[in-house]
Design a protein around this motif. Structure first.
Motif, PDB file in Angstrom:
ATOM      1  N   THR A 121       0.791  -1.230   0.000  1.00 52.98           N
ATOM      2  CA  THR A 121       0.000   0.000   0.000  1.00 52.98           C
ATOM      3  C   THR A 121       0.822   1.279   0.000  1.00 52.98           C
ATOM      4  OG1 THR A 121      -0.148   0.041   2.431  1.00 52.98           O
ATOM      5  CG2 THR A 121      -1.870  -1.159   1.226  1.00 52.98           C
ATOM      6  N   ALA A 122       2.074   1.226   0.492  1.00 50.79           N
ATOM      7  CA  ALA A 122       2.845   2.463   0.648  1.00 50.79           C
ATOM      8  C   ALA A 122       4.254   2.374   0.075  1.00 50.79           C
ATOM      9  CB  ALA A 122       2.915   2.842   2.131  1.00 50.79           C
ATOM     10  N   MET A 123       4.598   1.237  -0.528  1.00 52.09           N
ATOM     11  CA  MET A 123       5.962   0.995  -1.008  1.00 52.09           C
ATOM     12  C   MET A 123       6.973   1.255   0.120  1.00 52.09           C
ATOM     13  SD  MET A 123       5.901   2.352  -4.971  1.00 52.09           S
ATOM     14  CE  MET A 123       7.402   1.491  -5.451  1.00 52.09           C
ATOM     15  N   GLY A 124       6.619   0.782   1.294  1.00 49.85           N
ATOM     16  CA  GLY A 124       7.494   0.807   2.464  1.00 49.85           C
ATOM     17  C   GLY A 124       7.575  -0.605   3.006  1.00 49.85           C
ATOM     18  N   GLY A 125       7.984  -0.744   4.258  1.00 52.80           N
ATOM     19  CA  GLY A 125       7.974  -2.045   4.899  1.00 52.80           C
ATOM     20  C   GLY A 125       9.030  -3.018   4.424  1.00 52.80           C
ATOM     21  N   TYR A 126       9.954  -2.573   3.594  1.00 48.04           N
ATOM     22  CA  TYR A 126      11.002  -3.476   3.087  1.00 48.04           C
ATOM     23  C   TYR A 126      12.088  -3.673   4.139  1.00 48.04           C
ATOM     24  CZ  TYR A 126      12.864   1.171   1.991  1.00 48.04           C
ATOM     25  OH  TYR A 126      13.262   2.481   2.063  1.00 48.04           O
ATOM     26  N   ASP A 127      12.859  -4.728   3.977  1.00 39.85           N
ATOM     27  CA  ASP A 127      13.930  -5.072   4.910  1.00 39.85           C
ATOM     28  C   ASP A 127      15.043  -4.027   4.802  1.00 39.85           C
ATOM     29  OD1 ASP A 127      16.275  -6.212   6.107  1.00 39.85           O
ATOM     30  OD2 ASP A 127      15.341  -8.181   5.986  1.00 39.85           O
ATOM     31  N   GLN A 128      15.206  -3.208   5.840  1.00 40.24           N
ATOM     32  CA  GLN A 128      16.162  -2.102   5.786  1.00 40.24           C
ATOM     33  C   GLN A 128      17.599  -2.563   5.602  1.00 40.24           C
ATOM     34  OE1 GLN A 128      15.507   1.084   5.674  1.00 40.24           O
ATOM     35  NE2 GLN A 128      13.322   1.025   6.076  1.00 40.24           N
ATOM     36  N   PHE A 129      17.936  -3.740   6.145  1.00 42.82           N
ATOM     37  CA  PHE A 129      19.330  -4.189   6.103  1.00 42.82           C
ATOM     38  C   PHE A 129      19.657  -5.030   4.875  1.00 42.82           C
ATOM     39  CE2 PHE A 129      20.978  -3.782  10.735  1.00 42.82           C
ATOM     40  CZ  PHE A 129      20.641  -2.447  10.715  1.00 42.82           C
ATOM     41  N   LEU A 130      18.652  -5.484   4.154  1.00 44.40           N
ATOM     42  CA  LEU A 130      18.897  -6.236   2.925  1.00 44.40           C
ATOM     43  C   LEU A 130      18.412  -5.488   1.691  1.00 44.40           C
ATOM     44  CD1 LEU A 130      17.924  -9.851   4.087  1.00 44.40           C
ATOM     45  CD2 LEU A 130      20.213  -8.874   3.873  1.00 44.40           C
ATOM     46  N   CYS A 131      17.538  -4.520   1.892  1.00 42.87           N
ATOM     47  CA  CYS A 131      16.955  -3.771   0.767  1.00 42.87           C
ATOM     48  C   CYS A 131      17.109  -2.269   0.987  1.00 42.87           C
ATOM     49  CB  CYS A 131      15.476  -4.117   0.616  1.00 42.87           C
ATOM     50  SG  CYS A 131      15.098  -5.864   0.654  1.00 42.87           S
ATOM     51  N   GLY A 132      18.272  -1.871   1.476  1.00 45.15           N
ATOM     52  CA  GLY A 132      18.474  -0.484   1.871  1.00 45.15           C
ATOM     53  C   GLY A 132      18.311   0.541   0.769  1.00 45.15           C
ATOM     54  N   ALA A 133      18.431   0.133  -0.496  1.00 48.21           N
ATOM     55  CA  ALA A 133      18.316   1.076  -1.611  1.00 48.21           C
ATOM     56  C   ALA A 133      16.924   1.077  -2.233  1.00 48.21           C
ATOM     57  CB  ALA A 133      19.359   0.748  -2.686  1.00 48.21           C
ATOM     58  N   PHE A 134      16.004   0.312  -1.656  1.00 51.24           N
ATOM     59  CA  PHE A 134      14.688   0.158  -2.274  1.00 51.24           C
ATOM     60  C   PHE A 134      13.847   1.431  -2.239  1.00 51.24           C
ATOM     61  CE2 PHE A 134      13.543  -4.594  -2.699  1.00 51.24           C
ATOM     62  CZ  PHE A 134      14.812  -4.884  -3.183  1.00 51.24           C
ATOM     63  N   TRP A 135      14.245   2.423  -1.436  1.00 53.03           N
ATOM     64  CA  TRP A 135      13.509   3.684  -1.426  1.00 53.03           C
ATOM     65  C   TRP A 135      13.466   4.303  -2.822  1.00 53.03           C
ATOM     66  CZ3 TRP A 135      15.604   8.111  -3.287  1.00 53.03           C
ATOM     67  CH2 TRP A 135      16.998   8.193  -3.382  1.00 53.03           C
ATOM     68  N   PHE A 136      14.485   4.004  -3.630  1.00 55.05           N
ATOM     69  CA  PHE A 136      14.568   4.590  -4.967  1.00 55.05           C
ATOM     70  C   PHE A 136      13.360   4.226  -5.823  1.00 55.05           C
ATOM     71  CE2 PHE A 136      15.724   3.898  -9.435  1.00 55.05           C
ATOM     72  CZ  PHE A 136      15.986   5.200  -9.804  1.00 55.05           C
ATOM     73  N   PHE A 137      12.873   2.987  -5.702  1.00 56.65           N
ATOM     74  CA  PHE A 137      11.730   2.554  -6.510  1.00 56.65           C
ATOM     75  C   PHE A 137      10.504   3.406  -6.200  1.00 56.65           C
ATOM     76  CE2 PHE A 137      14.409  -1.257  -6.181  1.00 56.65           C
ATOM     77  CZ  PHE A 137      14.590  -1.534  -7.529  1.00 56.65           C
ATOM     78  N   ARG A 138      10.251   3.624  -4.916  1.00 61.25           N
ATOM     79  CA  ARG A 138       9.120   4.463  -4.533  1.00 61.25           C
ATOM     80  C   ARG A 138       9.369   5.908  -4.966  1.00 61.25           C
ATOM     81  NH1 ARG A 138       9.729   4.159   0.414  1.00 61.25           N
ATOM     82  NH2 ARG A 138      10.811   6.130   0.672  1.00 61.25           N
ATOM     83  N   GLY A 139      10.591   6.387  -4.752  1.00 63.17           N
ATOM     84  CA  GLY A 139      10.913   7.762  -5.092  1.00 63.17           C
ATOM     85  C   GLY A 139      10.685   8.061  -6.558  1.00 63.17           C
ATOM     86  N   LEU A 140      11.183   7.182  -7.440  1.00 61.15           N
ATOM     87  CA  LEU A 140      11.026   7.412  -8.876  1.00 61.15           C
ATOM     88  C   LEU A 140       9.582   7.184  -9.314  1.00 61.15           C
ATOM     89  CD1 LEU A 140      12.242   8.151 -11.555  1.00 61.15           C
ATOM     90  CD2 LEU A 140      12.995   5.783 -11.847  1.00 61.15           C
ATOM     91  N   PHE A 141       8.909   6.217  -8.715  1.00 58.67           N
ATOM     92  CA  PHE A 141       7.505   5.952  -9.041  1.00 58.67           C
ATOM     93  C   PHE A 141       6.652   7.183  -8.746  1.00 58.67           C
ATOM     94  CE2 PHE A 141       3.262   4.316  -7.875  1.00 58.67           C
ATOM     95  CZ  PHE A 141       2.951   3.605  -9.021  1.00 58.67           C
ATOM     96  N   VAL A 142       6.814   7.731  -7.549  1.00 55.64           N
ATOM     97  CA  VAL A 142       6.035   8.915  -7.154  1.00 55.64           C
ATOM     98  C   VAL A 142       6.465  10.126  -7.970  1.00 55.64           C
ATOM     99  CG1 VAL A 142       5.549  10.525  -5.274  1.00 55.64           C
ATOM    100  CG2 VAL A 142       5.615   8.063  -4.821  1.00 55.64           C
ATOM    101  N   ALA A 143       7.775  10.320  -8.130  1.00 60.00           N
ATOM    102  CA  ALA A 143       8.286  11.502  -8.825  1.00 60.00           C
ATOM    103  C   ALA A 143       7.798  11.564 -10.264  1.00 60.00           C
ATOM    104  CB  ALA A 143       9.816  11.504  -8.789  1.00 60.00           C
ATOM    105  N   SER A 144       7.820  10.443 -10.962  1.00 57.59           N
ATOM    106  CA  SER A 144       7.436  10.448 -12.373  1.00 57.59           C
ATOM    107  C   SER A 144       5.943  10.696 -12.557  1.00 57.59           C
ATOM    108  CB  SER A 144       7.845   9.119 -13.035  1.00 57.59           C
ATOM    109  OG  SER A 144       7.316   8.009 -12.327  1.00 57.59           O
ATOM    110  N   ILE A 145       5.121  10.084 -11.710  1.00 58.27           N
ATOM    111  CA  ILE A 145       3.680  10.305 -11.807  1.00 58.27           C
ATOM    112  C   ILE A 145       3.327  11.725 -11.362  1.00 58.27           C
ATOM    113  CG2 ILE A 145       1.423   9.596 -10.928  1.00 58.27           C
ATOM    114  CD1 ILE A 145       2.480   6.736 -10.860  1.00 58.27           C
ATOM    115  N   LEU A 146       4.002  12.210 -10.319  1.00 56.94           N
ATOM    116  CA  LEU A 146       3.793  13.586  -9.867  1.00 56.94           C
ATOM    117  C   LEU A 146       4.141  14.573 -10.977  1.00 56.94           C
ATOM    118  CD1 LEU A 146       3.144  15.565  -7.553  1.00 56.94           C
ATOM    119  CD2 LEU A 146       5.555  15.404  -6.876  1.00 56.94           C
ATOM    120  N   TYR A 147       5.210  14.299 -11.704  1.00 53.66           N
ATOM    121  CA  TYR A 147       5.613  15.184 -12.801  1.00 53.66           C
ATOM    122  C   TYR A 147       4.527  15.242 -13.873  1.00 53.66           C
ATOM    123  CZ  TYR A 147       8.547  17.432 -16.308  1.00 53.66           C
ATOM    124  OH  TYR A 147       9.046  18.315 -17.232  1.00 53.66           O
TER     125      TYR A 147
END
Length: 380
Positions: A121-147
């Motif tokens: 539901t929020a593109m959060g909740g991922y494993d911080q220590f194994l998926c530390g770079a996963f914020w990028f997927f949410r960031g680009l997803f939101v940024a592109s649609i927002l644009y």
């Protein structure tokens, strides 16, 4: 028509720089990289934005879901499933963690369910220590649609004869919003981490779209070798000075000063990388082929570079005689990281293992496809 591979090379360089920074390379190098490497990904994404999507929003959103949301959900759930198993085999533990002393813990059944909801539901909740770079997927997803949304709104407000100003107005709006947000410490409560990365990412996305409009003119200006060389060195020097005296990055907790310090080195860092990529693109050799392939498969490096580091962590534990539980350090083992050169094998593993894995997978798919085609032909 020959494919333009410069942007793929840019992305290949950027993902390697990301892995170097995450590998705890020397501090000055990490600061230099952090000035521009993540903005570069947003800029290269915006480079491929097309105005045709302004009248075909569904296609654009479907592509974003397929290319960003779905991979995020799929791999976040995968790492959620294996999280507790990682404790059983010793990859994670409750003794060693990040540099500030934080550690992760096995999930309860309730936490697993809650993280699953957060992932979907929020593109959060991922494993911080194994998926530390996963914020990028949410960031680009939101940024592109927002644009896309802001672009359509601006076009409705602007007189038709001023429509060409829309991309510039969008970037100005986003800078003002990000400045307001950081100055007052505001948060977008509906976005994980408060929305700063998504909004500043949208600004860089817009910069990439603007750059695309002038890329031919830029290439013409940089067509002379010495012009390109000295300009690249100048851009790199300015980025280095910012990294030394006005350090900034796309940290979700950026201060107002860090926000003000980011756009210039980020944009100049992109141009520096673009110039280097353009030079590499002009030489048909193994370096170009390798960077193009890496740039076309950055998704897998984002997903698997942290878990790939663990191979080198085991080697470092053996070399220094460290506690075996230090394999759980995030992202790499912190002991001696600023004195030794282990960041180099960490980088090789962080890039090489995911890329080798996807290459072997693609080769296997080709062989299976060829075998099936051969079998079908024989049957006829």
């Amino acid at each position: 028509m020959k494919r333009d591979t410069i942007i793929s090379i840019c992305k290949g360089i950027a993902i390697i720089l990301m892995v170097i920074a995450h590998a705890e390379a020397p501090g000055w190098l990490c600061k230099f990289i952090f000035e521009f490497h993540m903005p570069l990904f947003f800029i290269t994404a915006g480079y491929f934005f097309s105005q045709k999507y302004l009248n075909d929003e569904a296609t654009f959103i479907k592509k974003r879901v397929k290319g960003l949301y779905w991979p995020f959900v799929k791999w976040s759930v995968f790492f959620l499933i294996i999280h507790n198993w990682m404790f059983d085999i010793g990859i994670l533990n409750e003794v060693y963690g990040n540099e500030t002393g934080g550690v992760t813990h096995p999930y309860t059944w309730h936490q697993i369910q809650q993280n699953l909801w957060n992932i979907v539901t929020a593109m959060g909740g991922y494993d911080q220590f194994l998926c530390g770079a996963f914020w990028f997927f949410r960031g680009l997803f939101v940024a592109s649609i927002l644009y896309l949304i802001i672009y359509k709104i601006v076009l409705k407000v602007l007189p038709q004869r001023r429509a060409t100003l829309a991309p510039y107005i969008i970037c100005l709006i986003l800078l003002l919003l990000c400045g307001w947000k950081t100055y007052e410490g505001l948060k977008v409560v509906t976005l994980v981490q408060g929305g700063y990365r998504d909004m500043i990412g949208c600004f860089f996305f817009g910069c990439g779209f603007i750059f695309r409009q002038f890329v031919d003119q830029y290439r013409t200006v940089m067509s002379r070798y010495y012009t390109s060389l000295w300009t690249t060195l100048l851009f790199g020097g300015i980025v280095f000075l910012f990294s030394k005296y006005l350090t900034a990055n796309m940290n979700w907790r950026s201060t107002y000063t860090q926000f003000l310090s980011l756009p210039i080195p980020a944009l100049l860092g992109f141009l520096m990388t673009y110039n280097v990529s353009r030079w590499i693109d002009g030489h048909e050799n193994i370096l170009k082929r390798m960077l193009v392939y890496i740039g076309d498969h950055t998704l897998y490096v984002f997903i698997f570079h942290i878990i790939s580091y663990k191979v080198v962590s085991l080697l470092k534990i053996w070399y220094y005689g460290l506690d075996i539980r230090q394999v759980g350090c995030h992202m790499v083992i912190h002991d001696y990281s600023q004195q030794d050169l282990f960041w180099i094998p960490y980088t090789i593993a962080g890039v090489g293992i995911p890329i080798l894995g996807i290459w072997l997978y693609e080769q296997a798919k080709k062989k299976i496809k060829g075998y099936r085609a051969s079998t079908a032909a024989q049957a006829q």
